[in-house]
Enzyme design. Structure first.
Site, PDB file in Angstrom:
ATOM      1  N   SER A   1       5.588  -3.080   6.037  1.00 16.15           N
ATOM      2  CA  SER A   1       6.658  -4.034   5.742  1.00 16.15           C
ATOM      3  C   SER A   1       6.453  -5.293   6.570  1.00 16.15           C
ATOM      4  CB  SER A   1       8.008  -3.427   6.106  1.00 16.15           C
ATOM      5  OG  SER A   1       9.026  -4.407   6.096  1.00 16.15           O
TER       6      SER A   1
ATOM      7  N   TYR B   1      13.230  -0.075  12.773  1.00 15.82           N
ATOM      8  CA  TYR B   1      12.410  -0.117  11.554  1.00 15.82           C
ATOM      9  C   TYR B   1      11.131  -0.898  11.840  1.00 15.82           C
ATOM     10  CZ  TYR B   1      11.214  -1.086   6.636  1.00 15.82           C
ATOM     11  OH  TYR B   1      10.576  -1.192   5.416  1.00 15.82           O
TER      12      TYR B   1
HETATM   13  N1  LIG Z   1      11.894  -2.338  -1.078  1.00 16.05           N
HETATM   14  C1  LIG Z   1      11.410  -3.275  -0.282  1.00 16.05           C
HETATM   15  O1  LIG Z   1      11.715  -4.469  -0.392  1.00 16.05           O
HETATM   16  C2  LIG Z   1      10.396  -2.917   0.778  1.00 16.05           C
HETATM   17  C3  LIG Z   1       9.844  -3.932   1.538  1.00 16.05           C
HETATM   18  C4  LIG Z   1       8.898  -3.613   2.497  1.00 16.05           C
HETATM   19  C5  LIG Z   1       8.511  -2.308   2.679  1.00 16.05           C
HETATM   20  N2  LIG Z   1       9.073  -1.332   1.947  1.00 16.05           N
HETATM   21  C6  LIG Z   1       8.630   0.041   2.199  1.00 16.05           C
HETATM   22  O2  LIG Z   1       8.226   0.604   0.970  1.00 16.05           O
HETATM   23  C7  LIG Z   1       8.481   1.999   0.985  1.00 16.05           C
HETATM   24  C8  LIG Z   1       9.325   2.363  -0.245  1.00 16.05           C
HETATM   25  O3  LIG Z   1      10.515   1.596  -0.209  1.00 16.05           O
HETATM   26  P1  LIG Z   1      11.494   1.520  -1.455  1.00 16.05           P
HETATM   27  O4  LIG Z   1      12.306   0.295  -1.283  1.00 16.05           O
HETATM   28  O5  LIG Z   1      10.744   1.733  -2.717  1.00 16.05           O
HETATM   29  O6  LIG Z   1      12.444   2.777  -1.126  1.00 16.05           O
HETATM   30  P2  LIG Z   1      13.455   3.578  -2.071  1.00 16.05           P
HETATM   31  O7  LIG Z   1      13.697   2.879  -3.344  1.00 16.05           O
HETATM   32  O8  LIG Z   1      14.608   3.941  -1.188  1.00 16.05           O
HETATM   33  O9  LIG Z   1      12.628   4.909  -2.396  1.00 16.05           O
HETATM   34  C9  LIG Z   1      12.195   5.716  -1.337  1.00 16.05           C
HETATM   35  C10 LIG Z   1      11.513   6.929  -1.903  1.00 16.05           C
HETATM   36  O10 LIG Z   1      11.117   7.760  -0.800  1.00 16.05           O
HETATM   37  C11 LIG Z   1      11.827   9.005  -0.859  1.00 16.05           C
HETATM   38  N3  LIG Z   1      12.139   9.405   0.494  1.00 16.05           N
HETATM   39  C12 LIG Z   1      12.933   8.801   1.403  1.00 16.05           C
HETATM   40  N4  LIG Z   1      12.965   9.496   2.549  1.00 16.05           N
HETATM   41  C13 LIG Z   1      12.170  10.572   2.352  1.00 16.05           C
HETATM   42  C14 LIG Z   1      11.812  11.675   3.146  1.00 16.05           C
HETATM   43  N5  LIG Z   1      12.285  11.829   4.402  1.00 16.05           N
HETATM   44  N6  LIG Z   1      10.966  12.600   2.637  1.00 16.05           N
HETATM   45  C15 LIG Z   1      10.492  12.465   1.387  1.00 16.05           C
HETATM   46  N7  LIG Z   1      10.802  11.438   0.575  1.00 16.05           N
HETATM   47  C16 LIG Z   1      11.635  10.520   1.053  1.00 16.05           C
HETATM   48  C17 LIG Z   1      13.057   8.726  -1.727  1.00 16.05           C
HETATM   49  O11 LIG Z   1      13.567   9.874  -2.360  1.00 16.05           O
HETATM   50  P3  LIG Z   1      14.717  10.782  -1.649  1.00 16.05           P
HETATM   51  O12 LIG Z   1      15.676   9.845  -0.991  1.00 16.05           O
HETATM   52  O13 LIG Z   1      15.316  11.578  -2.777  1.00 16.05           O
HETATM   53  O14 LIG Z   1      14.004  11.669  -0.675  1.00 16.05           O
HETATM   54  C18 LIG Z   1      12.434   7.779  -2.756  1.00 16.05           C
HETATM   55  O15 LIG Z   1      11.665   8.491  -3.699  1.00 16.05           O
HETATM   56  C19 LIG Z   1       9.155   2.313   2.314  1.00 16.05           C
HETATM   57  O16 LIG Z   1       8.211   2.797   3.237  1.00 16.05           O
HETATM   58  C20 LIG Z   1       9.699   0.964   2.746  1.00 16.05           C
HETATM   59  O17 LIG Z   1       9.815   0.862   4.145  1.00 16.05           O
HETATM   60  C21 LIG Z   1      10.009  -1.596   1.007  1.00 16.05           C
END
Ligand SMILES: NC(=O)c1ccc[n+]([C@@H]2O[C@H](COP(=O)([O-])OP(=O)(O)OC[C@H]3O[C@@H](n4cnc5c(N)ncnc54)[C@H](OP(=O)(O)O)[C@@H]3O)[C@@H](O)[C@H]2O)c1
Length: 182
Positions: A153, A166
């Protein structure tokens, strides 16, 4: 001239593990890899959501298998990698460490338990799953050696209000990635 992505690129025969594939970025990665012909395994904590995803992927003829795993729990990470090893005959071409959580909270409000939980979810899972995947990645057959993709991130580079912890997890992930690359 061929323009479809399947004809220009192919991951046919490749295998991939994407953590956190039931939503968001992880789901998009699962669908993209499977769309290029890879066999993909993914996990999340919510069994019902995961099963609904699996059903939709099956309808779309995407080769995706699923299992429930909380990546913050060491024993569940071990079980996940055993499932992957057995499903993919001991070979893994791509590990995508995507599962992670963004928790917005002032640094002074974090308890020791909160701290341990986010570190385990975002950083230790990354480190440990990479270790566990190593014997499978060195057996990778398609890409000339397996690849690890860590979803970091901008919060791991710049400072933002409420994102101290984070940012630590993602900054740690960045440095781990650089180290592994050497
Ligand atoms: N969205 C953004 O703008 C953004 C920006 C920079 C980086 N990121 C990074 O990208 C990654 C994905 O983000 P996202 O925004 O797509 O998140 P999201 O929409 O909240 O999806 C997260 C996914 O991970 C699963 N998950 C969460 N905690 C978990 C755990 N302890 N064990 C297994 N599965 C788990 C969730 O399912 P369950 O909750 O059902 O387990 C879901 O499938 C993360 O690492 C985040 O830090 C995101």
């Amino acid at each position: 001239m061929t323009t479809s992505r399947e004809k220009r690129w192919s991951l046919a025969g490749a295998t991939a593990l994407v953590t956190g594939g039931s939503k968001g970025i992880g789901r998009a990665i699962v669908e993209e890899l499977a769309g290029f012909g890879a066999r993909v395994h993914t996990c999340s904590r919510n069994a019902a959501e995961l099963e609904e995803c699996r059903r939709q992927w099956e309808e779309e003829k995407l080769a995706v298998t699923v299992s429930v795993c909380d990546v913050s729990v060491r024993a569940e990470r071990v079980k996940l990698m055993e499932t992957v090893r057995d499903s993919f005959d001991g070979k893994l071409d791509i590990l995508v460490n995507n599962a992670g959580q963004l928790v917005l909270k002032a640094a002074i409000e974090w308890t020791a338990d909160d701290y341990a939980q986010l570190m385990e979810t975002n950083l230790e899972s990354n480190f440990h799953l990479s270790q566990l995947a190593h014997p499978l990645l060195i057996n990778a057959s398609i890409l000339g050696g397996g690849s690890i993709v860590n979803i970091s991130s901008v919060g791991g580079i710049f400072g933002y209000p409420g994102l101290a912890l984070y940012g630590i997890t993602k900054g740690g992930m960045n440095q781990f990635t650089r180290s592994l690359a050497t």
